[in-house]
Design an enzyme around this catalytic site. Structure first.
Site, PDB file in Angstrom:
ATOM      1  N   HIS A  17      25.882  18.566 -21.492  1.00 51.79           N
ATOM      2  CA  HIS A  17      27.211  18.773 -22.042  1.00 51.79           C
ATOM      3  C   HIS A  17      27.337  18.004 -23.360  1.00 51.79           C
ATOM      4  O   HIS A  17      26.362  17.440 -23.847  1.00 51.79           O
ATOM      5  CB  HIS A  17      28.296  18.378 -21.037  1.00 51.79           C
ATOM      6  CG  HIS A  17      28.164  16.973 -20.519  1.00 51.79           C
ATOM      7  ND1 HIS A  17      28.290  15.859 -21.315  1.00 51.79           N
ATOM      8  CD2 HIS A  17      27.907  16.501 -19.270  1.00 51.79           C
ATOM      9  CE1 HIS A  17      28.139  14.776 -20.603  1.00 51.79           C
ATOM     10  NE2 HIS A  17      27.885  15.128 -19.347  1.00 51.79           N
ATOM     11  N   HIS A  20      25.863  14.421 -23.865  1.00 54.83           N
ATOM     12  CA  HIS A  20      24.420  14.330 -24.120  1.00 54.83           C
ATOM     13  C   HIS A  20      24.122  14.685 -25.577  1.00 54.83           C
ATOM     14  O   HIS A  20      23.302  14.044 -26.231  1.00 54.83           O
ATOM     15  CB  HIS A  20      23.641  15.269 -23.193  1.00 54.83           C
ATOM     16  CG  HIS A  20      23.967  15.063 -21.744  1.00 54.83           C
ATOM     17  ND1 HIS A  20      24.362  16.078 -20.919  1.00 54.83           N
ATOM     18  CD2 HIS A  20      23.969  13.941 -20.987  1.00 54.83           C
ATOM     19  CE1 HIS A  20      24.604  15.598 -19.715  1.00 54.83           C
ATOM     20  NE2 HIS A  20      24.370  14.306 -19.731  1.00 54.83           N
ATOM     21  N   CYS A 125      30.063   5.983   4.492  1.00 52.32           N
ATOM     22  CA  CYS A 125      30.380   7.372   4.853  1.00 52.32           C
ATOM     23  C   CYS A 125      29.095   8.171   4.753  1.00 52.32           C
ATOM     24  O   CYS A 125      28.468   8.218   3.685  1.00 52.32           O
ATOM     25  CB  CYS A 125      31.433   7.985   3.924  1.00 52.32           C
ATOM     26  SG  CYS A 125      31.590   9.785   4.173  1.00 52.32           S
ATOM     27  N   CYS A 128      29.240  10.965   2.080  1.00 54.68           N
ATOM     28  CA  CYS A 128      29.080  10.490   0.695  1.00 54.68           C
ATOM     29  C   CYS A 128      27.731   9.809   0.501  1.00 54.68           C
ATOM     30  O   CYS A 128      27.308   9.588  -0.635  1.00 54.68           O
ATOM     31  CB  CYS A 128      30.156   9.464   0.337  1.00 54.68           C
ATOM     32  SG  CYS A 128      31.831  10.073   0.422  1.00 54.68           S
ATOM     33  N   CYS A 144      37.167   8.431   5.187  1.00 55.23           N
ATOM     34  CA  CYS A 144      36.789   8.976   3.889  1.00 55.23           C
ATOM     35  C   CYS A 144      37.707  10.142   3.541  1.00 55.23           C
ATOM     36  O   CYS A 144      37.798  11.103   4.301  1.00 55.23           O
ATOM     37  CB  CYS A 144      35.336   9.461   3.895  1.00 55.23           C
ATOM     38  SG  CYS A 144      34.929  10.334   2.372  1.00 55.23           S
ATOM     39  N   HIS A 147      35.700  13.464   3.134  1.00 58.30           N
ATOM     40  CA  HIS A 147      35.046  14.064   4.297  1.00 58.30           C
ATOM     41  C   HIS A 147      35.904  14.031   5.563  1.00 58.30           C
ATOM     42  O   HIS A 147      35.508  14.565   6.589  1.00 58.30           O
ATOM     43  CB  HIS A 147      33.695  13.390   4.546  1.00 58.30           C
ATOM     44  CG  HIS A 147      32.711  13.672   3.453  1.00 58.30           C
ATOM     45  ND1 HIS A 147      32.522  12.817   2.386  1.00 58.30           N
ATOM     46  CD2 HIS A 147      31.913  14.733   3.233  1.00 58.30           C
ATOM     47  CE1 HIS A 147      31.625  13.334   1.562  1.00 58.30           C
ATOM     48  NE2 HIS A 147      31.246  14.496   2.040  1.00 58.30           N
ATOM     49  N   LYS A 293      41.288  14.849 -20.989  1.00 57.14           N
ATOM     50  CA  LYS A 293      39.892  14.811 -20.576  1.00 57.14           C
ATOM     51  C   LYS A 293      39.328  16.221 -20.427  1.00 57.14           C
ATOM     52  O   LYS A 293      40.055  17.152 -20.105  1.00 57.14           O
ATOM     53  CB  LYS A 293      39.784  14.102 -19.221  1.00 57.14           C
ATOM     54  CG  LYS A 293      39.728  12.604 -19.367  1.00 57.14           C
ATOM     55  CD  LYS A 293      39.323  11.962 -18.050  1.00 57.14           C
ATOM     56  CE  LYS A 293      39.222  10.456 -18.223  1.00 57.14           C
ATOM     57  NZ  LYS A 293      39.173   9.719 -16.982  1.00 57.14           N
ATOM     58  N   LYS A 296      36.014  20.665 -15.678  1.00 58.97           N
ATOM     59  CA  LYS A 296      35.595  22.015 -15.299  1.00 58.97           C
ATOM     60  C   LYS A 296      36.751  22.797 -14.725  1.00 58.97           C
ATOM     61  O   LYS A 296      36.875  24.000 -14.957  1.00 58.97           O
ATOM     62  CB  LYS A 296      34.453  21.933 -14.276  1.00 58.97           C
ATOM     63  CG  LYS A 296      33.100  21.818 -14.959  1.00 58.97           C
ATOM     64  CD  LYS A 296      31.963  21.864 -13.956  1.00 58.97           C
ATOM     65  CE  LYS A 296      30.693  21.315 -14.577  1.00 58.97           C
ATOM     66  NZ  LYS A 296      29.809  20.678 -13.626  1.00 58.97           N
TER      67      LYS A 296
END
Ligand SMILES: [Zn+2]
Length: 476
Positions: A17, A20, A125, A128, A144, A147, A293, A296
């Site tokens: 992205h 980089h 967890c 995770c 968590c 999860h 920010k 996605k």
């Protein structure tokens, strides 16, 4: 002189992205500047390919981790090719040569007495595959949130690195090396009570995709030794005949999110190995989009490939060098990009090049520019001073001061009037401008290499060539 610059090695669980691209671009500007000054440059990049996140993603995709990273790594190489960076070395952390070198580095750290085994106790967890601290666990009510499962109290055996032994070296390193200074101050604050030892391994059943710890089949290296070592394994360390002449690195380019590891853990590893520390750690900020920010889910992620295809590589290099502050977060919108393109590239620079080429050819001015007056010495001096400070945004800005000074000189001297009244003065004025544009292209070269080459090609000779349109205006 030998110069060595490194870029952070991205974690390859997704395609490259803009962050980089920023690493690669800043390193490239510095590397090209050194090459222009007749230094020998090694420019290292690479990919960080181990860890549970990659193993998980690979499993989801029905691939082995190796196959998964093999499929993603080319996109990072393509990104570099597209940016035309002068990279010389590329380290993949899953490369058996790198892994073998890492294991030898581990042995040396162990022999130096800076590795010990300790047990870590915390709330874990399984989903995770990670621990949280007591206070974090309490905050999430021992469940968590991702999860929806209760956390387990677990203890595990890890190897630890005695980072705390090197607190003083780390402090000195941070004060001397971190650019900009305010980021170094954040780290000094963080370690004001001393640096903390860090866990550098995980039990194999929790982390299978990684470099095995030498002499302990039950443990695998956690990211630190494996990934940070790339900067020296790129030079062949610790094999006999490694390229010592390029160490220490002159500059290591990183984003602000990974400063802690590079400012604290990395100097501890190097000090324990008896190696010198990098001279500078150049820390850049993040690119935001329209004040927010990138994400996605919002769908505002910048695709460097699309921008380069649409507007050209040098337009991309220009915007992200000049309009994103080198040391801090910056803001991108396509409107800003197009405004900079039209105003600064097409108008300021593009028009100057075509006007000047037209006038010199039309008035048949003989080449005498090598003898032209030395002008704008202050701007040129400022430009080099900014590069020495790694402030590439300001250095590029200084080139535009030069471009504007030339445009202003044309407006003031009015060569088209001199053509009628004072042919001698006309020749002097146009030769001054001719000299200025040659200085401009030289300063521009590390930043916009293709554009600089085109300008040089037009003006570098006794006969000026017709100018092509460098940056065709974008209609909005
Ligand atoms: Zn979880």
């Amino acid at each position: 002189m030998n110069k060595y610059i490194t870029t952070a090695i991205p974690y390859v669980n997704a395609k490259p992205h803009i962050g980089h691209a920023m690493d690669y671009l800043l390193a490239d500007i510095w590397a090209r500047y050194q090459l222009q000054n007749e230094n020998t440059v090694r420019y290292a990049a690479g990919t960080d390919e181990h860890g549970t996140k990659i193993a998980q993603k690979a499993a989801e995709a029905g691939l082995t981790p190796q196959r998964f990273v093999d499929e993603l790594v080319p996109s990072f190489l393509e990104m570099q090719d597209k940016l035309k960076v002068v990279r010389t070395d590329f380290v993949r952390t899953s490369d058996p040569e790198h892994m073998r070198r890492c294991q030898e580095i581990w042995r040396r750290l162990d022999a130096a007495g800076v590795i010990y085994k300790g047990s870590y106790e915390g709330w874990y967890c399984a989903g995770c595959e990670g621990f949280v601290t007591e206070s974090e666990a309490k905050e999430m009510n021992y469940t968590c949130p991702d999860h929806q499962k209760p956390l387990e109290k677990l203890s595990e055996e890890n190897y630890y690195l005695r980072v705390s032994d090197f607190t003083e070296q780390i402090r000195q390193f941070v004060a001397a090396a971190v650019v900009p200074e305010f980021r170094g101050k954040e780290i000094l604050e963080l370690i004001k009570n001393g640096a903390q030892d860090v866990s550098i391994s995980r039990p194999k059943e929790k982390l299978s995709w990684g470099v095995p710890v030498p002499g302990d089949d039950a443990q695998v290296m956690y990211v630190w030794v494996d990934a940070l070592s790339n900067y020296i394994t790129a030079l062949g360390y610790p094999d006999d005949g490694w390229d010592k002449d390029f160490w220490p690195a002159d500059v290591e380019v990183i984003g602000k999110d990974i400063l802690r590891f590079h400012a604290v853990i990395w100097p501890a590893i190097l000090s324990a190995l008896g190696l010198d520390l990098p001279k500078k750690l150049l820390v850049h900020g993040f690119v935001n989009v329209g004040g927010g920010k990138m994400s996605k889910s919002i769908g505002n992620v910048i695709d460097p490939n699309r921008l380069i295809d649409k507007y050209g590589l040098d337009a991309f290099r220009y915007f992200f060098t000049r309009h994103i502050p080198t040391f801090d977060d910056g803001d991108y919108t396509e409107e800003k990009f197009v405004a900079a393109y039209n105003g600064e590239l097409a108008n300021d620079l593009g028009n100057l090049v075509s006007r000047l080429s037209n006038m010199i050819r039309k008035y048949e001015i003989p080449a005498d520019w090598r003898e032209s007056e030395v002008r704008n010495a202050e701007i040129v001096k400022d430009h080099h001073a900014q590069i020495a400070k790694f402030d590439f945004a300001k250095a590029l800005s200084a080139v535009w001061d030069l471009v504007r000074a030339s445009n202003q000189y044309i407006d003031e001297t009015k060569p088209w009037q001199l053509a009628k009244t004072d042919p001698e003065k006309l020749a002097i004025v146009l030769n001054n401008l001719w000299g200025d544009i040659m200085v401009t292209q030289a300063l521009l070269s590390p930043f916009l290499p293709d554009t600089a080459r085109k300008i040089k090609d037009i003006f570098n000779g006794d006969q000026v060539k017709p100018a092509e349109i460098l940056f065709p205006k974008i209609e909005i």
